[in-house]
Write a protein that holds these residues in place. Structure first.
Motif, mmCIF file in Angstrom:
data_model
loop_
_atom_site.group_PDB
_atom_site.id
_atom_site.type_symbol
_atom_site.label_atom_id
_atom_site.label_comp_id
_atom_site.label_asym_id
_atom_site.label_seq_id
_atom_site.Cartn_x
_atom_site.Cartn_y
_atom_site.Cartn_z
ATOM 1 N N HIS A 121 39.465 65.859 56.708
ATOM 2 C CA HIS A 121 38.022 65.485 56.325
ATOM 3 C C HIS A 121 37.269 65.087 57.540
ATOM 4 O O HIS A 121 37.661 64.189 57.984
ATOM 5 C CB HIS A 121 38.126 64.559 54.998
ATOM 6 C CG HIS A 121 39.065 65.226 53.975
ATOM 7 N ND1 HIS A 121 38.720 65.821 53.152
ATOM 8 C CD2 HIS A 121 40.407 64.991 53.783
ATOM 9 C CE1 HIS A 121 39.525 66.217 52.207
ATOM 10 N NE2 HIS A 121 40.550 65.571 52.547
ATOM 11 N N ILE A 122 36.121 65.270 57.621
ATOM 12 C CA ILE A 122 35.014 65.005 58.605
ATOM 13 C C ILE A 122 33.833 64.537 57.807
ATOM 14 O O ILE A 122 33.086 65.832 57.188
ATOM 15 C CB ILE A 122 34.665 66.006 59.768
ATOM 16 C CG1 ILE A 122 35.778 66.570 60.393
ATOM 17 C CG2 ILE A 122 33.532 65.204 60.777
ATOM 18 C CD1 ILE A 122 35.773 67.975 61.351
ATOM 19 N N ASP A 123 33.378 63.488 57.876
ATOM 20 C CA ASP A 123 32.120 62.913 57.215
ATOM 21 C C ASP A 123 30.864 63.242 57.899
ATOM 22 O O ASP A 123 31.113 63.879 58.861
ATOM 23 C CB ASP A 123 32.296 61.561 56.631
ATOM 24 C CG ASP A 123 32.192 60.428 57.850
ATOM 25 O OD1 ASP A 123 31.855 60.997 58.981
ATOM 26 O OD2 ASP A 123 32.587 59.350 57.400
ATOM 27 N N SER A 124 29.789 62.815 57.445
ATOM 28 C CA SER A 124 28.286 63.324 57.745
ATOM 29 C C SER A 124 28.176 62.502 59.045
ATOM 30 O O SER A 124 27.227 62.745 59.923
ATOM 31 C CB SER A 124 27.277 63.203 56.961
ATOM 32 O OG SER A 124 27.259 61.594 56.285
ATOM 33 N N MET A 125 29.063 61.410 59.545
ATOM 34 C CA MET A 125 28.910 60.440 60.826
ATOM 35 C C MET A 125 29.546 61.038 61.725
ATOM 36 O O MET A 125 29.793 60.533 62.954
ATOM 37 C CB MET A 125 29.090 59.064 60.369
ATOM 38 C CG MET A 125 28.049 58.537 59.378
ATOM 39 S SD MET A 125 28.361 57.034 59.024
ATOM 40 C CE MET A 125 29.692 57.103 57.990
ATOM 41 N N GLY A 126 30.664 61.981 61.551
ATOM 42 C CA GLY A 126 31.766 62.453 62.413
ATOM 43 C C GLY A 126 33.035 61.914 62.269
ATOM 44 O O GLY A 126 33.765 62.173 63.315
ATOM 45 N N PHE A 127 33.354 61.031 61.515
ATOM 46 C CA PHE A 127 34.532 60.287 61.370
ATOM 47 C C PHE A 127 35.510 61.428 60.687
ATOM 48 O O PHE A 127 35.351 61.933 59.601
ATOM 49 C CB PHE A 127 34.256 59.037 60.660
ATOM 50 C CG PHE A 127 33.549 57.976 61.126
ATOM 51 C CD1 PHE A 127 34.106 57.440 62.117
ATOM 52 C CD2 PHE A 127 32.078 57.620 60.839
ATOM 53 C CE1 PHE A 127 33.385 56.229 63.052
ATOM 54 C CE2 PHE A 127 31.496 56.628 61.343
ATOM 55 C CZ PHE A 127 32.040 56.070 62.511
#
Length: 217
Positions: free
Chosen positions: A25-31
């Protein structure tokens, strides 16, 4: 954990749990978070990330590009401003027709205040229920140093500029201030309580540290 892929370093966190397969999973902040079954070896996790390396890098590049700060702050139709973590055209946020720069600035600030009040009002209900707390009052204000604050008489205040941040970062500030209703100091108990609701809160803190300078008018 991290791996090297095509001359790039891909850093990620791993969450083990009761599940059947590995997912990324990649969140909207790139984590990046890799969720894996409890018995998954480190080698299997690394292999899965490497297998999807190209796709991961493409997504990270797209996120980085979307977050690029405009070179100049242009108060016109095609000027770009942050809203909920993304840069959008000024005319998509407020009416711009026949308004001068001073009027545009004033109306844009009003928009952010209104947007912040709305999103805080919606999101805080979720975490009030989880933490079983209720602030005396909730206010939106302007501050150059704080994203939020909680007074000893249970009054919580949020910075209007939070409307520029992604929702998950706004959630972190909400959780942070609500936890102060239980622990006024930043002691271990406080951070354990924050972490019980948002385990990756340090990533949200890092976002504010990295991007806070761009969250302004």
């Amino acid at each position: 954990m991290k791996i090297e892929f095509e001359n790039n370093t891909i850093a990620f966190n791993v969450q083990y749990g009761i599940r059947k397969k590995i997912s990324i999973h990649i969140d909207s902040m790139g984590f990046i978070t890799v969720k894996a079954p409890n018995d998954t070896s480190k080698e299997m996790v690394m292999s899965a990330v490497k297998h999807h390396g190209k796709t991961i890098l493409e997504k990270l590049h797209a996120i980085a590009k979307a977050r690029e700060t405009p070179k100049t702050r242009e108060y016109q139709d095609q000027g770009k401003f942050l809203h909920l973590g993304k840069y959008v055209f000024l005319h998509e946020l407020i009416e711009t027709y026949e308004l001068n720069e001073e009027e545009l600035k004033m109306n844009l600030k009003k928009f952010y205040f209104s947007s912040c009040k709305k999103i805080i009002g919606e999101r805080i209900k979720i975490y009030q229920t989880q933490l079983k707390v209720k602030p005396k009052t909730i206010e939106i204000d302007e501050s150059k140093t704080k994203w939020g604050s909680c007074s000893s008489d249970k009054k919580i205040t949020f910075n209007y500029r939070l409307a520029m941040a992604p929702v998950e970062v706004i959630d972190y500030v909400i959780i942070h201030e609500l936890c102060h209703l239980l622990h006024m100091n930043h002691d271990r108990s406080f951070w354990r309580r924050v972490g019980s609701i948002m385990p990756d809160y340090k990533e949200k803190e890092a976002y504010l540290a990295r991007h806070g300078h761009a969250m302004t008018l």
